[in-house]
Design an enzyme around this catalytic site. Structure first.
Site, PDB file in Angstrom:
ATOM      1  N   LEU A  87      94.683 -22.251  26.382  1.00 17.89           N
ATOM      2  CA  LEU A  87      94.945 -20.805  26.329  1.00 17.89           C
ATOM      3  C   LEU A  87      94.282 -20.230  25.077  1.00 17.89           C
ATOM      4  O   LEU A  87      94.105 -20.935  24.081  1.00 17.89           O
ATOM      5  CB  LEU A  87      96.453 -20.553  26.293  1.00 17.89           C
ATOM      6  CG  LEU A  87      97.230 -21.106  27.495  1.00 17.89           C
ATOM      7  CD1 LEU A  87      98.728 -20.985  27.262  1.00 17.89           C
ATOM      8  CD2 LEU A  87      96.825 -20.374  28.779  1.00 17.89           C
ATOM      9  N   ASN A 144     101.878 -29.221  21.226  1.00 18.51           N
ATOM     10  CA  ASN A 144     101.231 -29.942  22.322  1.00 18.51           C
ATOM     11  C   ASN A 144     101.348 -31.434  22.053  1.00 18.51           C
ATOM     12  O   ASN A 144     101.295 -31.864  20.902  1.00 18.51           O
ATOM     13  CB  ASN A 144      99.745 -29.560  22.375  1.00 18.51           C
ATOM     14  CG  ASN A 144      98.972 -30.359  23.409  1.00 18.51           C
ATOM     15  OD1 ASN A 144      99.418 -30.522  24.551  1.00 18.51           O
ATOM     16  ND2 ASN A 144      97.806 -30.870  23.030  1.00 18.51           N
ATOM     17  N   HIS A 181      99.342 -34.884  22.680  1.00 19.70           N
ATOM     18  CA  HIS A 181      98.012 -35.373  23.070  1.00 19.70           C
ATOM     19  C   HIS A 181      98.039 -36.903  23.070  1.00 19.70           C
ATOM     20  O   HIS A 181      98.541 -37.510  22.120  1.00 19.70           O
ATOM     21  CB  HIS A 181      96.951 -34.857  22.090  1.00 19.70           C
ATOM     22  CG  HIS A 181      95.573 -35.284  22.480  1.00 19.70           C
ATOM     23  ND1 HIS A 181      94.902 -34.699  23.535  1.00 19.70           N
ATOM     24  CD2 HIS A 181      94.770 -36.268  22.019  1.00 19.70           C
ATOM     25  CE1 HIS A 181      93.731 -35.300  23.691  1.00 19.70           C
ATOM     26  NE2 HIS A 181      93.629 -36.251  22.784  1.00 19.70           N
ATOM     27  N   GLY A 209     104.963 -34.543  34.841  1.00 20.43           N
ATOM     28  CA  GLY A 209     106.111 -34.087  34.055  1.00 20.43           C
ATOM     29  C   GLY A 209     106.960 -35.181  33.434  1.00 20.43           C
ATOM     30  O   GLY A 209     108.138 -34.976  33.178  1.00 20.43           O
ATOM     31  N   THR A 210     106.352 -36.356  33.131  1.00 17.51           N
ATOM     32  CA  THR A 210     107.176 -37.384  32.474  1.00 17.51           C
ATOM     33  C   THR A 210     107.552 -36.953  31.058  1.00 17.51           C
ATOM     34  O   THR A 210     108.623 -37.316  30.570  1.00 17.51           O
ATOM     35  CB  THR A 210     106.473 -38.758  32.442  1.00 17.51           C
ATOM     36  OG1 THR A 210     105.288 -38.673  31.667  1.00 17.51           O
ATOM     37  CG2 THR A 210     106.165 -39.251  33.844  1.00 17.51           C
ATOM     38  N   ASN A 211     106.688 -36.202  30.408  1.00 11.18           N
ATOM     39  CA  ASN A 211     107.056 -35.701  29.078  1.00 11.18           C
ATOM     40  C   ASN A 211     108.162 -34.648  29.173  1.00 11.18           C
ATOM     41  O   ASN A 211     109.034 -34.588  28.315  1.00 11.18           O
ATOM     42  CB  ASN A 211     105.828 -35.147  28.350  1.00 11.18           C
ATOM     43  CG  ASN A 211     105.034 -36.259  27.693  1.00 11.18           C
ATOM     44  OD1 ASN A 211     105.475 -36.853  26.715  1.00 11.18           O
ATOM     45  ND2 ASN A 211     103.875 -36.564  28.262  1.00 11.18           N
ATOM     46  N   MET A 240      97.419 -28.578  31.196  1.00  9.50           N
ATOM     47  CA  MET A 240      96.000 -28.898  31.160  1.00  9.50           C
ATOM     48  C   MET A 240      95.071 -27.690  30.999  1.00  9.50           C
ATOM     49  O   MET A 240      93.870 -27.812  31.214  1.00  9.50           O
ATOM     50  CB  MET A 240      95.614 -29.682  32.420  1.00  9.50           C
ATOM     51  CG  MET A 240      96.345 -31.000  32.548  1.00  9.50           C
ATOM     52  SD  MET A 240      96.139 -32.036  31.079  1.00  9.50           S
ATOM     53  CE  MET A 240      96.947 -33.534  31.635  1.00  9.50           C
TER      54      MET A 240
HETATM   55  C1  GAR Z   1     100.280 -37.070  29.125  1.00 14.58           C
HETATM   56  O1  GAR Z   1      99.735 -38.308  28.791  1.00 14.58           O
HETATM   57  C2  GAR Z   1      99.870 -36.020  28.112  1.00 14.58           C
HETATM   58  O2  GAR Z   1      99.806 -36.496  26.806  1.00 14.58           O
HETATM   59  C3  GAR Z   1      98.503 -35.679  28.606  1.00 14.58           C
HETATM   60  O3  GAR Z   1      98.603 -35.681  30.018  1.00 14.58           O
HETATM   61  C4  GAR Z   1      99.675 -36.530  30.430  1.00 14.58           C
HETATM   62  C5  GAR Z   1     100.652 -35.721  31.232  1.00 14.58           C
HETATM   63  O4  GAR Z   1     101.674 -36.507  31.742  1.00 14.58           O
HETATM   64  N1  GAR Z   1      98.069 -34.399  28.088  1.00 14.58           N
HETATM   65  C6  GAR Z   1      96.809 -34.133  27.783  1.00 14.58           C
HETATM   66  O5  GAR Z   1      95.905 -34.896  27.992  1.00 14.58           O
HETATM   67  C7  GAR Z   1      96.582 -32.754  27.195  1.00 14.58           C
HETATM   68  N2  GAR Z   1      95.299 -32.694  26.550  1.00 14.58           N
HETATM   69  P1  GAR Z   1     103.064 -35.891  32.233  1.00 14.58           P
HETATM   70  O6  GAR Z   1     102.770 -34.720  33.159  1.00 14.58           O
HETATM   71  O7  GAR Z   1     103.698 -37.036  32.972  1.00 14.58           O
HETATM   72  O8  GAR Z   1     103.863 -35.481  31.015  1.00 14.58           O
END
Ligand code: GAR
Length: 210
Positions: A97, A111, A113, A15-17, A94
């Site tokens: 849907l 999203n 990516h 969940g850093t994003n 991840m």
């Molecule tokens: C992030 O790097 C995001 O871009 C990627 O997973 C990580 C999640 O980090 N998402 C994907 O690969 C989706 N296809 P987070 O949980 O710390 O935000």
């Protein structure tokens, strides 16, 4: 008149994003948007703790509780409708849907990516795998993309992208960290703000910022 848009954030992991979105909201940088709910596909997602620490409503909708993507997608669509979602953000979510969700929120789901689409994207390209493949290929720049979600994985109209340098001694972990810090955590909140403030126009599969 209440212009506030409910942002529902979908998460599966650290969940850093999500944290970048919360921080942007605290700085007043999400425009008309307000994070109203966080929904996790896994009960152990640390993103849930981040939401709780910030007084944001949480729900879990566990992928493993559903037989297939279609039934999971319908349950997610119903949860999003119940939460009065105006904007839906996949932030490290991840699960792909299907159209049951995408058709209910056209041009309202985004999203992030961790690569420059159309490189290193599509089914199987998620999390650290993306960076492993980028390093295997020997690219000199990678980066991140925020795009609209459609039923086809990573194929919706691109909203924002940011390039990040790749170093010779990078590991998937160091590259992931630099791309998060320099790209994802910046362009995701920015794209969400643009969407909440209705500044994104979509025409013929491309976006234009007003
Ligand atoms: C992030 O790097 C995001 O871009 C990627 O997973 C990580 C999640 O980090 N998402 C994907 O690969 C989706 N296809 P987070 O949980 O710390 O935000």
């Amino acid at each position: 008149m209440n212009n506030t848009k409910n942002i529902v954030v979908l998460v599966s992991g650290g969940g850093t994003n999500l944290q970048a979105l919360i921080d942007a909201q605290n700085r007043g940088e999400l425009g008309c948007g307000k994070i109203s709910c966080v929904i996790a596909s896994r009960a152990d997602a640390y993103a849930l703790v981040r939401a709780e620490n910030n007084g944001i409503k949480t729900r879990t909708l566990i992928r493993k509780d559903y037989a297939d993507i279609a039934s999971y997608s319908i349950a997610m669509r119903d949860a999003l409708i119940e939460e009065n979602a105006d904007v839906v953000v996949y932030a490290g979510f991840m699960t792909i849907l299907d159209e049951n969700v995408c058709d209910a929120f056209p041009n309202r789901m985004v999203n992030v990516h961790p690569a420059l689409i159309p490189s290193f994207c599509g089914k199987g390209y998620y999390g650290l795998h993306v960076h492993e493949e980028a390093l295997k290929k020997g690219v000199k720049v990678s980066g991140a993309t925020v795009h609209f979600v459609t039923a086809e994985c990573d194929a919706g109209p691109i909203i924002l992208q940011k390039a990040v340098e790749v170093f010779d001694d990078d590991t998937p972990e160091t590259l992931q960290k630099r791309i998060m810090e320099q790209a994802e955590w910046k362009i995701l909140p920015k794209a969400v703000q643009l969407l909440c403030d209705e500044k994104i126009v979509v025409e013929n599969g491309k976006t234009y910022i007003k």
